[in-house]
Structures are given as C-alpha cells and as structure tokens.
Scaffold this active site. Structure first.
Site, PDB file in Angstrom:
ATOM      1  N   SER A 140       0.861  -1.179   0.000  1.00 57.39           N
ATOM      2  CA  SER A 140       0.000   0.000   0.000  1.00 57.39           C
ATOM      3  C   SER A 140       0.896   1.227   0.000  1.00 57.39           C
ATOM      4  O   SER A 140       2.069   1.148   0.390  1.00 57.39           O
ATOM      5  CB  SER A 140      -0.880   0.011   1.264  1.00 57.39           C
ATOM      6  N   TYR A 153      -2.430  -1.140  10.266  1.00 56.84           N
ATOM      7  CA  TYR A 153      -2.340  -1.438   8.842  1.00 56.84           C
ATOM      8  C   TYR A 153      -1.040  -0.884   8.272  1.00 56.84           C
ATOM      9  O   TYR A 153      -0.318  -1.577   7.555  1.00 56.84           O
ATOM     10  CB  TYR A 153      -3.546  -0.830   8.135  1.00 56.84           C
TER      11      TYR A 153
END
Length: 263
Positions: A140, A153
């Site tokens: 990401s 995350y």
C-alpha cells in the site's frame, strides 16, 4: 515477460484487486490458482474466466499460518509448478490508536505480514530449485508513509517492504524477482471490511475509497508492472505524490495528511 501460459497464484482473488487481476491475466492466457476464504465467490471468478478449465480453486485463510505449508503443496500439484505468487490478500483498519484493542493489531500483523511471509517462505524452496520465480506483493502507499486511523495497517505494510526488499537481495542469484505494488485509493470493499477498534468490520465505504481508481484499470497497470518485473510501483491518483513528499518534504506531507479527509 508475458504472462501467457504462466502459472499465477493469486491470494485474495474473490473480489477487488485480486478478482480484477485474475480476470485480466486469464484473458491473456495465464493459468491461475485462485485463493481466498469465500469459496463461492472464487467459483464465480473462475466461471467468469474465458477458460475456466485453466484455473483451480484453493480456499485458504492467510491467518491460519499452520495450514499454509499444505496449501503450497496442493498449489504446486495443480499445474506441476508455480511461476508467480501474487500476495494480495489482506485486511485494513479504521480506528484511532487509543481506541484499538491489541487483539486487532495482532490480527493485522498475523494476516497482512506473518501470513504473507509464511506463504512466501513455504513456496521459496520451489522457486530456488527452479532457479526462477516471482513474488508480487500488494502492500500500500501506507507502506511508504502513514495516515491517521490506520496505525496497525501501516505498520504491517511497512514491515512487508522491509522483508521483501531483503528477500530480493538474498535471492537475486536464484533469478527470483520481487515486485512491491503500492496501491493508493482503489474502489473496492477494503474499507467496508476494515477492522475497527474492537475488531468488528467497519461495514461502510470511505469517501476517498469510493472515489478511488477502478479495480480493472488498476489491474492493467499492475499487470504491466509484473510483466516488466519492476521492483516497486505506486499506482493511484494524486495520493501517490505522498511517497516523494515523505522523502523530500516530510513536514509538508505531515500537514497535508492532517488536513485531508482520511475516513
């Protein structure tokens, strides 16, 4: 490198980026292994392929690390080998640090980091013996810089970069490639499925995610990066600039992220 006739194993293939990549790779003549927790959805993806007989379903829970060695054994038996592993499966988070239970952080690390590492490590001997192989890891932009409401995350995605950068270095001699794919906002269910502070799913869509890139378009860009065996690629809209701002103008990035609507 073209993906035609290559054996590609995609985790998280039942929806979103994984599904779109599977459909595109199938159109280009790849042979596929589709993994995820939702068997019914995996079958739907398989049936949507131009040649469903060139794909196999392998249900798998990335959080169940003890089962992954057996999953690799089964996957290798489908086509007598694997050329590319796409580590796409994962879960996101939407909660403030002060409100997040430790069990949520443990789940994020278990699935997004340790599960991905364990699966890749289990497949590594096959790649080493074949003196060929390609790990594709969907991380990401949050693996390159941080954002509020995504602490666990971000931590797990940052960890993937550290591990797979080293794997690339150690196994370049074995002709094993590593491509780190860093999505920005993509219009998938990632926000709806994101864990909140108590571990329950958020269930609603983020505004920024809803406005994100179409997953089909994302898959096209991702597949080009795979075919070119790129080391790292950033795919998204204007949020991609955050990678470069983090490097050269970290204070400015800090201010801009705090001003932006991130949930």
């Amino acid at each position: 490198m073209e993906v035609k006739n290559k054996v590609i194993w995609i985790t998280g293939a039942s929806s979103g980026i994984g599904k779109s990549l599977a459909l595109l790779a199938g159109q280009k003549g790849a042979r596929l292994i589709l993994s995820g927790r939702n068997t019914a959805r995996l079958i739907e993806v398989q049936n949507a392929l131009p040649n469903p007989e060139c794909a196999h379903i392998l249900p798998m829970d990335l959080g169940d690390i003890e089962s992954l060695q057996e999953c690799v054994r089964q996957a290798l038996g489908f086509f007598d080998g694997i050329d590319i592993l796409v580590n796409n499966a994962g879960i996101s988070q939407r909660s403030l640090i002060a409100d997040t239970h430790m069990e949520v952080y443990e789940r994020l690390i278990q699935v997004n980091y340790l599960g991905t590492v364990a699966l890749s490590k289990a497949l590594l001997p096959h790649f080493t013996e074949a003196q060929s192989g390609h790990f594709v890891v969907v991380t990401s932009l949050m693996g390159k810089f941080g954002s509020p409401w995504r602490s666990g995350y971000c931590g797990a995605k940052h960890a993937l970069h550290g591990f797979f950068d080293v794997l690339r270095m150690e196994h370049q001699k074995d002709n094993i490639a590593v491509t780190l794919v860093c999505p920005g906002f993509v219009n998938t269910d990632v926000a709806r499925n994101a864990l909140t502070g108590d571990g329950s799913a958020q269930t609603r869509q983020d505004q920024a995610t809803a406005r994100g890139m179409d997953p089909g378009r994302f898959a096209q860009k991702m597949l080009r990066a795979i075919e070119k065996r790129k080391m790292e690629v950033y795919i998204g809209g204007k949020e991609v600039s955050g990678v470069y701002m983090k490097r050269f103008f970290p204070r400015l990035l800090h201010k801009l992220v705090l001003r932006s609507k991130v949930v």
